[in-house]
Design an enzyme around this catalytic site. Sequence first.
Site, mmCIF file in Angstrom:
data_model
loop_
_atom_site.group_PDB
_atom_site.id
_atom_site.type_symbol
_atom_site.label_atom_id
_atom_site.label_comp_id
_atom_site.label_asym_id
_atom_site.label_seq_id
_atom_site.Cartn_x
_atom_site.Cartn_y
_atom_site.Cartn_z
ATOM 1 N N ASP A 143 43.775 40.169 27.797
ATOM 2 C CA ASP A 143 43.267 40.203 26.420
ATOM 3 C C ASP A 143 44.428 40.415 25.446
ATOM 4 O O ASP A 143 44.488 39.806 24.374
ATOM 5 C CB ASP A 143 42.247 41.336 26.284
ATOM 6 N N HIS A 183 37.057 45.551 28.906
ATOM 7 C CA HIS A 183 37.434 44.141 29.098
ATOM 8 C C HIS A 183 36.138 43.327 29.099
ATOM 9 O O HIS A 183 35.586 42.990 30.140
ATOM 10 C CB HIS A 183 38.192 43.935 30.409
HETATM 11 N N1 LIG Z 1 40.255 41.512 34.141
HETATM 12 C C1 LIG Z 1 40.514 40.249 33.837
HETATM 13 O O1 LIG Z 1 41.207 39.989 32.839
HETATM 14 C C2 LIG Z 1 39.978 39.127 34.659
HETATM 15 C C3 LIG Z 1 40.346 37.809 34.350
HETATM 16 C C4 LIG Z 1 39.857 36.777 35.150
HETATM 17 C C5 LIG Z 1 39.004 37.050 36.221
HETATM 18 N N2 LIG Z 1 38.660 38.329 36.464
HETATM 19 C C6 LIG Z 1 37.795 38.688 37.597
HETATM 20 O O2 LIG Z 1 38.578 38.668 38.797
HETATM 21 C C7 LIG Z 1 37.713 38.507 39.908
HETATM 22 C C8 LIG Z 1 38.246 37.428 40.850
HETATM 23 O O3 LIG Z 1 38.233 36.182 40.223
HETATM 24 P P1 LIG Z 1 38.595 34.833 41.013
HETATM 25 O O4 LIG Z 1 38.511 33.762 40.004
HETATM 26 O O5 LIG Z 1 39.812 34.998 41.816
HETATM 27 O O6 LIG Z 1 37.316 34.725 41.956
HETATM 28 P P2 LIG Z 1 37.172 33.875 43.307
HETATM 29 O O7 LIG Z 1 35.707 33.817 43.601
HETATM 30 O O8 LIG Z 1 37.956 32.626 43.248
HETATM 31 O O9 LIG Z 1 37.869 34.829 44.357
HETATM 32 C C9 LIG Z 1 37.369 36.075 44.662
HETATM 33 C C10 LIG Z 1 37.747 36.329 46.092
HETATM 34 O O10 LIG Z 1 37.352 37.659 46.385
HETATM 35 C C11 LIG Z 1 36.889 37.652 47.711
HETATM 36 N N3 LIG Z 1 36.074 38.835 47.922
HETATM 37 C C12 LIG Z 1 34.778 39.026 47.624
HETATM 38 N N4 LIG Z 1 34.378 40.235 48.032
HETATM 39 C C13 LIG Z 1 35.454 40.821 48.589
HETATM 40 C C14 LIG Z 1 35.666 42.057 49.212
HETATM 41 N N5 LIG Z 1 34.674 42.945 49.350
HETATM 42 N N6 LIG Z 1 36.893 42.337 49.684
HETATM 43 C C15 LIG Z 1 37.892 41.451 49.577
HETATM 44 N N7 LIG Z 1 37.756 40.232 49.007
HETATM 45 C C16 LIG Z 1 36.539 39.935 48.523
HETATM 46 C C17 LIG Z 1 36.119 36.348 47.855
HETATM 47 O O11 LIG Z 1 35.971 35.968 49.205
HETATM 48 C C18 LIG Z 1 37.027 35.413 47.085
HETATM 49 O O12 LIG Z 1 37.977 34.781 47.923
HETATM 50 C C19 LIG Z 1 36.349 38.197 39.310
HETATM 51 O O13 LIG Z 1 35.585 39.382 39.262
HETATM 52 C C20 LIG Z 1 36.683 37.754 37.907
HETATM 53 O O14 LIG Z 1 35.581 37.923 37.023
HETATM 54 C C21 LIG Z 1 39.126 39.371 35.719
HETATM 55 O O1 LIG Z 2 35.384 36.380 31.307
HETATM 56 C C1 LIG Z 2 35.336 36.418 32.532
HETATM 57 O O2 LIG Z 2 34.309 36.603 33.177
HETATM 58 C C2 LIG Z 2 36.616 36.204 33.313
HETATM 59 C C3 LIG Z 2 37.679 37.098 32.841
HETATM 60 O O3 LIG Z 2 37.282 38.416 32.703
HETATM 61 C C4 LIG Z 2 38.343 36.616 31.591
HETATM 62 O O4 LIG Z 2 38.429 37.385 30.626
HETATM 63 O O5 LIG Z 2 38.814 35.462 31.576
#
Ligand SMILES: NC(=O)c1ccc[n+]([C@@H]2O[C@H](COP(=O)([O-])OP(=O)(O)OC[C@H]3O[C@@H](n4cnc5c(N)ncnc54)[C@H](O)[C@@H]3O)[C@@H](O)[C@H]2O)c1
Ligand SMILES: O=C(O)C[C@H](O)C(=O)O
Length: 329
Positions: A155, A189
């Site tokens: 962010d 967030h």
């Molecule tokens: N904070 C931020 O700024 C931000 C930004 C983008 C995404 N995210 C979040 O990050 C997370 C991951 O996103 P992504 O796009 O990589 O998702 P994705 O679905 O591509 O990958 C997630 C992975 O986590 C694995 N997983 C699920 N449960 C698990 C567990 N108990 N232990 C270990 N691994 C596990 C899945 O098998 C998968 O491979 C999501 O929650 C997404 O919303 C946060």
């Molecule tokens: O918005 C979402 O769910 C994904 C991630 O947290 C983001 O900010 O891109």
Amino acid sequence: MTRTIAVTGAAGQIGYSLLFRLAAGFVYGDEPIRLRLLEIPQAMQALEGVVMELDDCAFTQLEAVEITDDPATAFDGVDAALLIGSMPRKKGMERADLLQKNGEIFSTQGRALENAAGHVKVVVTGNPANTNALIASHHAPDIPKTQFTALTRLDHNRALSQLAAKATEVTGEPVQVQDLERVAIWGNHSATQYPDISHARLTGRPLAEVIGDEAWVADEFVPTVAKRGAAIIAARGASSAASAAHATLEHLRDWEHGSNGGWVSMAVHSQGEYDVPAGLVSSFPVVCADGGYEIVTGLEVDAFSRKHIDTSVAELQAERETAQELGVL
Ligand SMILES: NC(=O)c1ccc[n+]([C@@H]2O[C@H](COP(=O)([O-])OP(=O)(O)OC[C@H]3O[C@@H](n4cnc5c(N)ncnc54)[C@H](O)[C@@H]3O)[C@@H](O)[C@H]2O)c1
Ligand SMILES: O=C(O)C[C@H](O)C(=O)O
């Protein structure tokens, strides 16, 4: 010294964007690292493929890669843990919808983190990141709460980029993100987060004065940054990955090596700073130094900022209550 870094969700899209840059030295430079990668059993085959690619890069500073589907093994003795694995938000979902699905994951991982090194640094990227960090920390009572953080650096970076573009437009001069200082993200967030420019400066001048357009700040800048995650999901059909991976690495890099006196945003345990109730994991402006971070103190909070911070903090309180009702906190 060789550090061991755990990465959860390592076969996911953020994992795929992050691991190669971590192994190439983005955080630790030439210092050797070991990776401990955690996935669920169904994703272990894909994870093996990722490890094959890591091997094929022949990274000189990557000493070893271990994979596991057992959190206790994954976190055993680790120096840092990047908690990315969880279910991502899909079109139309709010982050709160994820609490039920992800609360259990972060309870289990919190308990397993008690196996980590005493100084472990935990960065939670998986959403809802702030409350997941709170849940993990709650289940790891032996680890100081200051060592659990959640990602709002994405962010922060989104805000910097929007502001540099606007300042370029307004001044007619090219403004780079590195010309901006004292930008901050407060709160959750989520779409309630508050990107704050009231203390920001552009090469020493108050940024709000340079922009000179309060309506743009209130009606365009704040909502654009706050809803950027949803805009990316709408455009890509999947949530942000490369930018989230980059922000996660920058968060860890600055926590480890310092932010050179500059402000960055991190969601950290509140001890009541700025009237954010103690115990919530909320984003604040921080300065990182000596392997730690300090919340910036003594800032004046104007009425506009107060309103936005309070809204986001109220959402964090509601998430905490939901987590308590679900029995994960
Ligand atoms: N904070 C931020 O700024 C931000 C930004 C983008 C995404 N995210 C979040 O990050 C997370 C991951 O996103 P992504 O796009 O990589 O998702 P994705 O679905 O591509 O990958 C997630 C992975 O986590 C694995 N997983 C699920 N449960 C698990 C567990 N108990 N232990 C270990 N691994 C596990 C899945 O098998 C998968 O491979 C999501 O929650 C997404 O919303 C946060
Ligand atoms: O918005 C979402 O769910 C994904 C991630 O947290 C983001 O900010 O891109």
